[in-house]
Design an enzyme around this catalytic site. Structure first.
Site, PDB file in Angstrom:
ATOM      1  N   CYS A  87       0.867  -1.176   0.000  1.00 36.16           N
ATOM      2  CA  CYS A  87       0.000   0.000   0.000  1.00 36.16           C
ATOM      3  C   CYS A  87       0.899   1.219   0.000  1.00 36.16           C
ATOM      4  CB  CYS A  87      -0.913   0.034   1.226  1.00 36.16           C
ATOM      5  SG  CYS A  87      -1.903   1.566   1.323  1.00 36.16           S
ATOM      6  N   MET A 104      -4.494   4.968  -5.439  1.00 34.21           N
ATOM      7  CA  MET A 104      -3.593   4.193  -4.605  1.00 34.21           C
ATOM      8  C   MET A 104      -2.164   4.665  -4.841  1.00 34.21           C
ATOM      9  SD  MET A 104      -6.093   2.527  -6.399  1.00 34.21           S
ATOM     10  CE  MET A 104      -5.443   1.286  -7.514  1.00 34.21           C
TER      11      MET A 104
END
Length: 398
Positions: A104, A322
């Site tokens: 992430c 993201m």
């Protein structure tokens, strides 16, 4: 019938970029959860509140979105020239599994801050005032990431005036460098070679049920990502979440596209495997600049951006972008002839400003050809991070 008391586990709830998650020090976890396996997954699923057929995470710390159903485990690094080992788990909302296949990028911005505040960085490396350079080993993708964390009076500086579209309030800026971000481990394991472009091409054509024959750029950089042209799949590139997430047929078609793309990239050996690999690859669609209004009501002018990008995460259109996909965008934009590069106007470039549902983001990458293979030395972006709550998370014992 008597029931055992809840477990009490030290934890920190943090925002990093446009995501938030529950952070743990490895040695604070129960012994059975300190190693990978069912015990760890079961614990973290319960922390987040998954699986939740109601899609709310009412009985856990998750937020029932791909951006908020996240867990992080950190420890002092076992590798030379690194400070902290960072392991990321993307928790499924409605299924009982955690995807450990990727990183992430947004929460990466919080890793350095957590590491400093929790004694995972040697005190000698932390200045009284200035910037602390935290060397992160990203264990999921086996890559180095460098976080530049602001320090004031020997402590992490979290407040500031840096604004990030997709985050309501300003905070301190954290610059993050993704070193050698082309991720090739999956490709090598599946016999597709170690190229940043797993097919060997910057643009491919492949057949997808429901869409027909599509052009695509398949790239391993930041996170495995499949880029397609918005116009080829019936979109403009200015869509907000509702236009896609409220359309069940569209979501099903995107998942079909993702599954067939994963097979083409060598990430899976059969279409059926895609269901147990939700975090990767990502699907993103691109278009030339156009005016639109962001989800906050902010007018985005075509003249302020180089390209439009929308990305899918865990089966839904992401509310912003993201961080790892932003690395893929920066890298693809830097390579002439990719769909991202062409949508941005083509040519050589080492940075790009792209429009996403919440606003805009500037990212940079340095790409070059070595022995006819494209490589990227690093990708750079700025994020912010802060602690939302710290103390203990309670989990019913099994």
């Amino acid at each position: 019938m008597a029931f055992p008391p809840q477990l009490k586990i030290a934890a920190t709830y943090m925002r990093g970029g446009t995501s938030k998650g529950v952070f743990f020090k490895l040695d604070d976890l129960p012994l059975a959860a300190q190693t990978p396996g069912p015990a760890r997954d079961k614990l973290l699923l319960r922390v987040i509140g998954s699986p939740d057929p109601y899609g709310k995470h009412t009985d856990g710390m998750g937020g029932a979105t791909s951006s908020t159903s996240k867990t992080v485990i950190l420890s002092r690094s076992s590798r030379a020239d690194h400070d902290v080992d960072y392991l990321f788990g993307q928790v499924s909302i409605d299924k009982p599994f955690i995807d450990w296949s990727g990183n992430c990028g947004n929460l990466t911005a919080a890793v350095g801050s957590f590491a400093i505040s929790n004694g995972l960085v040697d005190a000698s490396r932390i200045p009284d005032n200035g910037t602390c350079v935290v060397r992160i080993w990203q264990a999921n993708i086996q890559k180095t990431i460098i976080a530049h964390v602001p320090i004031t009076n020997g402590e992490v500086q979290e407040t500031g005036d840096f604004e990030l579209d997709g985050v309501t309030f300003p905070a301190a800026e954290v610059q993050v460098e993704f070193m050698d971000p082309a991720s090739d481990e999956d490709a090598q394991e599946n016999g597709k070679g170690g190229s940043m472009f797993p097919t060997g091409n910057v643009v491919d054509e492949f057949e997808v049920p429901g869409f027909g024959r599509l052009q695509a750029t398949f790239i391993n950089a930041g996170i495995p990502t499949i880029f397609v042209n918005a116009a080829d799949i019936g979109y403009t590139g200015t869509e907000l979440q509702g236009a896609i997430n409220e359309n069940a047929d569209a979501l099903l078609k995107f998942e079909t596209l993702r599954a067939h793309g994963a097979l083409k990239m060598g990430l899976i050996s059969s279409i059926d495997e895609a269901a147990s690999r939700q975090h990767t690859p990502k699907i993103a669609f691109v278009a030339p600049p156009a005016d639109y209004v962001s989800s906050s009501g902010k007018a985005i002018n075509a003249s302020d951006i180089d390209v439009l990008v929308r990305a899918m995460s865990m089966g839904k259109l992401h509310h912003a972008m993201m961080g790892t996909a932003a690395v893929a965008i920066a890298t693809a934009a830097a390579v002439p002839g990719t769909l991202v590069n062409l949508a941005a106007g083509g040519g050589d470039r080492n940075q790009v400003v792209f429009g996403h549902p919440s606003g805009t983001l500037r990212v940079g990458a340095e790409a070059k050809q070595v022995n006819s293979e494209w490589t990227v030395t690093k990708a750079i972006m700025s994020r912010s991070a802060r602690v939302l709550m710290e103390g203990w998370v309670r989990v019913p014992q099994d």
